[in-house]
Design a protein around this motif. Structure first.
Motif, PDB file in Angstrom:
ATOM      1  N   GLU A 165      -2.114   6.779  15.499  1.00  0.00           N
ATOM      2  CA  GLU A 165      -1.264   6.353  16.542  1.00  0.00           C
ATOM      3  C   GLU A 165      -0.137   7.021  17.093  1.00  0.00           C
ATOM      4  O   GLU A 165       0.415   7.964  16.369  1.00  0.00           O
ATOM      5  CB  GLU A 165      -0.652   4.995  15.954  1.00  0.00           C
ATOM      6  CG  GLU A 165      -1.704   3.727  15.459  1.00  0.00           C
ATOM      7  CD  GLU A 165      -2.169   3.574  16.855  1.00  0.00           C
ATOM      8  OE1 GLU A 165      -1.746   3.372  17.897  1.00  0.00           O
ATOM      9  OE2 GLU A 165      -3.619   3.046  16.748  1.00  0.00           O
ATOM     10  N   SER A 166      -0.146   7.245  18.423  1.00  0.00           N
ATOM     11  CA  SER A 166       0.757   8.085  18.756  1.00  0.00           C
ATOM     12  C   SER A 166       1.896   7.111  19.445  1.00  0.00           C
ATOM     13  O   SER A 166       1.857   6.270  20.317  1.00  0.00           O
ATOM     14  CB  SER A 166       0.298   8.847  20.102  1.00  0.00           C
ATOM     15  OG  SER A 166      -0.300   7.915  21.102  1.00  0.00           O
ATOM     16  N   GLY A 167       2.987   7.124  18.463  1.00  0.00           N
ATOM     17  CA  GLY A 167       4.361   6.543  19.104  1.00  0.00           C
ATOM     18  C   GLY A 167       4.422   5.336  18.018  1.00  0.00           C
ATOM     19  O   GLY A 167       3.480   4.946  17.216  1.00  0.00           O
ATOM     20  N   PRO A 168       5.665   4.652  18.049  1.00  0.00           N
ATOM     21  CA  PRO A 168       5.935   3.408  17.224  1.00  0.00           C
ATOM     22  C   PRO A 168       4.861   2.316  17.536  1.00  0.00           C
ATOM     23  O   PRO A 168       5.061   1.804  18.562  1.00  0.00           O
ATOM     24  CB  PRO A 168       7.399   3.462  17.372  1.00  0.00           C
ATOM     25  CG  PRO A 168       7.601   3.727  18.907  1.00  0.00           C
ATOM     26  CD  PRO A 168       6.497   4.885  19.097  1.00  0.00           C
ATOM     27  N   VAL A 171       0.746  -1.235   0.060  1.00  0.00           N
ATOM     28  CA  VAL A 171      -0.069   0.011  -0.128  1.00  0.00           C
ATOM     29  C   VAL A 171       0.826   1.326  -0.099  1.00  0.00           C
ATOM     30  O   VAL A 171       2.094   1.214   0.527  1.00  0.00           O
ATOM     31  CB  VAL A 171      -0.911  -0.059   1.340  1.00  0.00           C
ATOM     32  CG1 VAL A 171      -0.023   0.188   2.388  1.00  0.00           C
ATOM     33  CG2 VAL A 171      -2.134   0.955   1.288  1.00  0.00           C
ATOM     34  N   SER A 172       0.324   2.436  -0.623  1.00  0.00           N
ATOM     35  CA  SER A 172       1.075   3.547  -0.545  1.00  0.00           C
ATOM     36  C   SER A 172       0.294   4.600   0.281  1.00  0.00           C
ATOM     37  O   SER A 172      -0.655   4.805   0.169  1.00  0.00           O
ATOM     38  CB  SER A 172       1.256   4.153  -2.155  1.00  0.00           C
ATOM     39  OG  SER A 172       1.962   5.266  -1.970  1.00  0.00           O
ATOM     40  N   ILE A 173       1.295   4.905   1.430  1.00  0.00           N
ATOM     41  CA  ILE A 173       0.649   5.920   2.225  1.00  0.00           C
ATOM     42  C   ILE A 173       1.566   7.273   2.161  1.00  0.00           C
ATOM     43  O   ILE A 173       2.690   7.326   2.541  1.00  0.00           O
ATOM     44  CB  ILE A 173       0.762   5.431   3.864  1.00  0.00           C
ATOM     45  CG1 ILE A 173       0.036   3.791   3.962  1.00  0.00           C
ATOM     46  CG2 ILE A 173       0.134   6.085   4.749  1.00  0.00           C
ATOM     47  CD1 ILE A 173       0.291   3.116   5.188  1.00  0.00           C
ATOM     48  N   ARG A 174       0.754   8.339   1.954  1.00  0.00           N
ATOM     49  CA  ARG A 174       1.391   9.528   1.876  1.00  0.00           C
ATOM     50  C   ARG A 174       2.371   9.397   1.017  1.00  0.00           C
ATOM     51  O   ARG A 174       3.524  10.044   1.250  1.00  0.00           O
ATOM     52  CB  ARG A 174       1.612  10.007   3.157  1.00  0.00           C
ATOM     53  CG  ARG A 174       0.229  10.432   4.175  1.00  0.00           C
ATOM     54  CD  ARG A 174       0.638  10.829   5.407  1.00  0.00           C
ATOM     55  NE  ARG A 174       1.147  10.384   6.197  1.00  0.00           N
ATOM     56  CZ  ARG A 174       0.657   9.141   7.113  1.00  0.00           C
ATOM     57  NH1 ARG A 174      -0.617   9.140   6.926  1.00  0.00           N
ATOM     58  NH2 ARG A 174       1.229   8.444   7.971  1.00  0.00           N
ATOM     59  N   LEU A 224      -7.560   5.192   4.322  1.00  0.00           N
ATOM     60  CA  LEU A 224      -8.295   4.664   5.759  1.00  0.00           C
ATOM     61  C   LEU A 224      -7.008   4.213   6.486  1.00  0.00           C
ATOM     62  O   LEU A 224      -6.821   4.332   7.778  1.00  0.00           O
ATOM     63  CB  LEU A 224      -9.324   3.533   5.516  1.00  0.00           C
ATOM     64  CG  LEU A 224      -9.622   3.046   6.915  1.00  0.00           C
ATOM     65  CD1 LEU A 224     -10.466   3.928   7.971  1.00  0.00           C
ATOM     66  CD2 LEU A 224     -10.970   1.871   6.593  1.00  0.00           C
ATOM     67  N   ILE A 225      -6.068   3.504   5.769  1.00  0.00           N
ATOM     68  CA  ILE A 225      -4.907   3.145   6.414  1.00  0.00           C
ATOM     69  C   ILE A 225      -4.051   4.119   6.833  1.00  0.00           C
ATOM     70  O   ILE A 225      -3.491   4.036   8.078  1.00  0.00           O
ATOM     71  CB  ILE A 225      -4.144   2.197   5.576  1.00  0.00           C
ATOM     72  CG1 ILE A 225      -4.739   0.827   5.408  1.00  0.00           C
ATOM     73  CG2 ILE A 225      -2.491   1.841   5.913  1.00  0.00           C
ATOM     74  CD1 ILE A 225      -4.283  -0.051   4.217  1.00  0.00           C
ATOM     75  N   ALA A 226      -3.831   5.144   5.971  1.00  0.00           N
ATOM     76  CA  ALA A 226      -3.094   6.381   6.798  1.00  0.00           C
ATOM     77  C   ALA A 226      -3.983   6.867   7.574  1.00  0.00           C
ATOM     78  O   ALA A 226      -2.807   7.457   8.678  1.00  0.00           O
ATOM     79  CB  ALA A 226      -3.004   7.381   5.364  1.00  0.00           C
ATOM     80  N   GLU A 227      -5.134   6.975   7.889  1.00  0.00           N
ATOM     81  CA  GLU A 227      -5.806   7.523   9.175  1.00  0.00           C
ATOM     82  C   GLU A 227      -5.524   6.831  10.160  1.00  0.00           C
ATOM     83  O   GLU A 227      -5.160   7.546  11.081  1.00  0.00           O
ATOM     84  CB  GLU A 227      -7.471   7.590   8.478  1.00  0.00           C
ATOM     85  CG  GLU A 227      -8.085   8.337   9.656  1.00  0.00           C
ATOM     86  CD  GLU A 227      -9.698   8.408   9.267  1.00  0.00           C
ATOM     87  OE1 GLU A 227     -10.292   7.622   9.862  1.00  0.00           O
ATOM     88  OE2 GLU A 227      -9.804   8.990   8.498  1.00  0.00           O
ATOM     89  N   ILE A 228      -5.382   5.515  10.078  1.00  0.00           N
ATOM     90  CA  ILE A 228      -5.178   4.783  11.007  1.00  0.00           C
ATOM     91  C   ILE A 228      -3.756   4.867  11.570  1.00  0.00           C
ATOM     92  O   ILE A 228      -3.690   4.955  12.766  1.00  0.00           O
ATOM     93  CB  ILE A 228      -5.675   3.206  10.899  1.00  0.00           C
ATOM     94  CG1 ILE A 228      -7.043   3.037  10.831  1.00  0.00           C
ATOM     95  CG2 ILE A 228      -4.984   2.339  11.972  1.00  0.00           C
ATOM     96  CD1 ILE A 228      -7.485   1.793  10.203  1.00  0.00           C
ATOM     97  N   ASP A 229      -2.920   5.028  10.772  1.00  0.00           N
ATOM     98  CA  ASP A 229      -1.515   5.396  10.801  1.00  0.00           C
ATOM     99  C   ASP A 229      -1.207   6.454  11.698  1.00  0.00           C
ATOM    100  O   ASP A 229      -0.547   6.541  12.533  1.00  0.00           O
ATOM    101  CB  ASP A 229      -0.668   5.051   9.582  1.00  0.00           C
ATOM    102  CG  ASP A 229       0.937   5.234   9.846  1.00  0.00           C
ATOM    103  OD1 ASP A 229       1.419   4.642  10.645  1.00  0.00           O
ATOM    104  OD2 ASP A 229       1.656   5.866   8.928  1.00  0.00           O
ATOM    105  N   SER A 230      -1.802   7.523  11.056  1.00  0.00           N
ATOM    106  CA  SER A 230      -1.522   8.877  11.719  1.00  0.00           C
ATOM    107  C   SER A 230      -2.423   9.158  13.166  1.00  0.00           C
ATOM    108  O   SER A 230      -1.925  10.042  13.959  1.00  0.00           O
ATOM    109  CB  SER A 230      -2.103   9.913  11.002  1.00  0.00           C
ATOM    110  OG  SER A 230      -3.536   9.865  10.603  1.00  0.00           O
TER     111      SER A 230
END
Length: 87
Positions: free
Chosen positions: A52-55, A11-14, A44-50
């Protein structure tokens, strides 16, 4: 058990290519989730990724987001088998 096969998805995120590893059932639910929200799966994956706070492992974050959606956003209250009690 159906949907238990694990597959890698690119997937390509940003603008950054990455891969996620999800069971078929989670990928299917993720697609449904994106469809209900009228957005692309990658968005949606990008939204889920952003969110998250922290690794955090992205695949795990996706599973948790899908689980939350399934438990809280998708299901209507189950009908009760109890009869009304007369006063």
């Amino acid at each position: 058990m159906t949907g238990g096969f694990i597959r890698k998805h690119s997937v390509s995120i940003r603008g950054h290519r990455t891969s996620i590893t999800l069971e078929d059932a989670f990928m299917d639910a993720l697609r449904q989730m994106a469809d209900e929200r009228g957005m692309a799966v990658a968005a949606l994956i990008a939204e889920i990724d952003s969110a998250e706070s922290g690794p955090v492992n992205l695949s795990s974050a996706i599973r948790l987001a899908v689980l939350d959606w399934a438990m809280n956003g998708r299901r209507e209250p189950a009908p009760t088998d109890e009869l009304p009690v007369a006063d």
